[in-house]
Design a protein around this motif. Structure first.
Motif, PDB file in Angstrom:
ATOM      1  N   GLU A 247       0.812  -1.209   0.000  1.00 20.61           N
ATOM      2  CA  GLU A 247       0.000   0.000   0.000  1.00 20.61           C
ATOM      3  C   GLU A 247       0.849   1.265   0.000  1.00 20.61           C
ATOM      4  O   GLU A 247       0.423   2.308  -0.493  1.00 20.61           O
ATOM      5  CB  GLU A 247      -0.942  -0.001   1.203  1.00 20.61           C
ATOM      6  N   PHE A 248       2.069   1.162   0.532  1.00 18.55           N
ATOM      7  CA  PHE A 248       2.949   2.321   0.583  1.00 18.55           C
ATOM      8  C   PHE A 248       4.044   2.254  -0.488  1.00 18.55           C
ATOM      9  O   PHE A 248       5.093   2.882  -0.356  1.00 18.55           O
ATOM     10  CB  PHE A 248       3.560   2.458   1.977  1.00 18.55           C
ATOM     11  N   GLY A 249       3.793   1.472  -1.527  1.00 21.19           N
ATOM     12  CA  GLY A 249       4.674   1.454  -2.685  1.00 21.19           C
ATOM     13  C   GLY A 249       5.963   0.701  -2.506  1.00 21.19           C
ATOM     14  O   GLY A 249       6.950   0.973  -3.207  1.00 21.19           O
ATOM     15  N   ARG A 250       6.015  -0.269  -1.589  1.00 20.65           N
ATOM     16  CA  ARG A 250       7.220  -1.067  -1.390  1.00 20.65           C
ATOM     17  C   ARG A 250       6.942  -2.513  -1.813  1.00 20.65           C
ATOM     18  O   ARG A 250       5.885  -3.054  -1.535  1.00 20.65           O
ATOM     19  CB  ARG A 250       7.669  -1.046   0.081  1.00 20.65           C
ATOM     20  N   THR A 251       7.904  -3.129  -2.460  1.00 22.21           N
ATOM     21  CA  THR A 251       7.730  -4.515  -2.903  1.00 22.21           C
ATOM     22  C   THR A 251       8.097  -5.516  -1.818  1.00 22.21           C
ATOM     23  O   THR A 251       7.626  -6.652  -1.827  1.00 22.21           O
ATOM     24  CB  THR A 251       8.580  -4.794  -4.155  1.00 22.21           C
ATOM     25  N   ARG A 252       8.939  -5.117  -0.873  1.00 23.00           N
ATOM     26  CA  ARG A 252       9.382  -6.003   0.215  1.00 23.00           C
ATOM     27  C   ARG A 252       9.177  -5.305   1.553  1.00 23.00           C
ATOM     28  O   ARG A 252       9.335  -4.081   1.659  1.00 23.00           O
ATOM     29  CB  ARG A 252      10.867  -6.362   0.058  1.00 23.00           C
ATOM     30  N   TRP A 253       8.868  -6.093   2.583  1.00 21.32           N
ATOM     31  CA  TRP A 253       8.660  -5.512   3.909  1.00 21.32           C
ATOM     32  C   TRP A 253       9.934  -4.867   4.437  1.00 21.32           C
ATOM     33  O   TRP A 253       9.876  -3.869   5.169  1.00 21.32           O
ATOM     34  CB  TRP A 253       8.159  -6.570   4.896  1.00 21.32           C
ATOM     35  N   GLU A 254      11.106  -5.413   4.065  1.00 21.11           N
ATOM     36  CA  GLU A 254      12.365  -4.849   4.545  1.00 21.11           C
ATOM     37  C   GLU A 254      12.532  -3.390   4.130  1.00 21.11           C
ATOM     38  O   GLU A 254      13.182  -2.609   4.835  1.00 21.11           O
ATOM     39  CB  GLU A 254      13.551  -5.666   4.005  1.00 21.11           C
ATOM     40  N   ASP A 255      11.943  -3.031   2.977  1.00 17.68           N
ATOM     41  CA  ASP A 255      12.098  -1.662   2.476  1.00 17.68           C
ATOM     42  C   ASP A 255      11.205  -0.667   3.221  1.00 17.68           C
ATOM     43  O   ASP A 255      11.483   0.537   3.216  1.00 17.68           O
ATOM     44  CB  ASP A 255      11.783  -1.610   0.978  1.00 17.68           C
TER      45      ASP A 255
END
Length: 398
Positions: A45-53
């Protein structure tokens, strides 16, 4: 002269306030971990492909959790602990609701930072308020620690279910409303303070020279920093660690949340045991043994998968949670009540300010080297804690 009829309501009111102060500790830790528990769902939802980012956006909360303790502790001693706890309940509830309404990454980072600022109030204010009349401060701190870590368990359990059925925004909104209700109950039940703690008569339980007191402060601050690194790295990483290491065994986020909450619930009992031991034993040898226990358990967890990881995590979190009561116990034992919030604030500002870097580094570290290397590094940090503890002064009873 206080009559028996008048003493009973006073005891009942004090018991109710004690329950609310312990509940506040649960709220403090639960709210700080909602983001880490829900981050995988929030990332897209916030434009990140991975949770780490997305994870570094939560670093501001933990930075302020440490730095905010300094002014919070000063205000607790000089203005009043009751007033500061009212600010805590109101601020935590409203900032959690604010997180639920964020629409962009910078709004999320700002709202989480505000949440961490209000969260910084509890430890330098709530714990000194709790122990100021305690006959067995170690046991009181242990029970309070249990409450705080049950809040961590609740973060894993409640957040998992709210995210699954209602979305991540409700995972912040529902606890936020509950926190505001607790604040109203605290305002009603907690009697007003007749004078701020700084004006009261007090005395430390153990007499130390100025040089010994300075050394004890340095030790408790350094140990808080290394212990905080262990605490922040494990509690913020465990959800994703279990998701990775249980792949092919169990993959339902809600069930993994239940397992993690069981880990935390079991580990929380360690604080009750350690708290009672603190009332009976010198701090130095007891703290050293608990810190030493962390090292082999973290090494095992570094290579474990599936149910072996579950067993290893129970051991790791028992030792990590078991170390938590010591720094608060040092303050109660070595510092008189007039100064406790300020000393706690200074210790937390430095110790938690350093350990807050763990939250910022967690995503990049796991992405770069993996969980196994991260856990081995934590084992090295545990060995540093054990070394630091050996510099505690020997105790002489007052």
């Amino acid at each position: 002269m206080t009559t028996l009829a008048g003493a009973a309501p006073v005891r009942e009111t004090r018991a109710a306030v004690t329950w609310l102060l312990n509940l506040a500790h649960a709220i403090d830790h639960m709210f700080l971990l909602i983001f880490a528990t829900a981050v995988a769902t929030m990332a897209a939802e916030f434009g990140r492909t991975r949770w780490e980012d997305l994870m570094p956006l939560g670093a501001g909360a933990f930075v302020m959790f440490g730095l905010g303790a300094l002014p919070a502790g000063r205000l607790g001693d000089l203005w009043g602990r009751r007033q500061m706890m009212l600010v805590f309940f109101g601020g935590m509830g409203l900032s959690s609701l604010l997180v639920a309404f964020t629409q962009s990454a910078w709004q999320l980072a700002a709202a989480l930072t505000l949440l961490g600022t209000f969260a910084s109030i509890y430890h330098p204010v709530g714990i000194p308020m709790l122990v100021q009349h305690a006959r067995s401060p170690g046991a009181t701190i242990g029970l309070n620690g249990l409450s705080g870590n049950l809040g961590i368990a609740a973060a894993a359990l409640v957040t998992g279910y709210l995210v699954k059925w209602f979305g991540w925004r409700m995972a912040f909104a529902v606890p936020g409303l509950a926190c505001l209700a607790c604040g109203l109950a605290f305002a009603w039940l907690c009697p007003r303070e007749t004078e701020p703690p700084s004006r009261r008569a007090g005395k430390a339980k153990v007499t130390l020279t100025q040089a010994q007191l300075a050394r004890a402060f340095l030790v408790m601050t350094a140990a808080a920093a290394t212990g905080g690194l262990l605490f922040n790295m494990t509690t913020n990483a465990n959800t994703q660690l279990m998701t990775e290491r249980f792949r092919g065994v169990l993959e339902d986020p809600a069930l993994l949340g239940i397992l993690l909450s069981v880990v935390y619930a079991i580990a929380s009992l360690a604080q009750v045991v350690v708290g009672r031991l603190i009332d009976r034993m010198p701090l130095k040898p007891l703290y050293f043994r608990v810190a030493l226990l962390q090292i082999p358990l973290l090494v095992v967890a570094a290579y474990a998968h599936g149910w072996l990881l579950f067993a290893a995590l129970v051991g790791v979190m028992v030792s990590v949670f078991g170390a938590i009561p010591f720094t608060d116990a040092m303050i109660v034992r070595y510092v008189d009540d007039r100064l406790r919030s300020r000393v706690a604030g200074m210790r937390l500002a430095v110790g938690l300010g350093i350990s807050s870097l763990a939250v910022w580094a967690l995503g990049p570290v796991v992405k770069g080297v993996g969980f196994d290397t991260m856990l081995l590094v934590l084992a090295g940090i545990a060995s540093i804690t054990a070394t630091i503890v050996n510099f505690l002064p020997e105790e002489t009873a007052a």
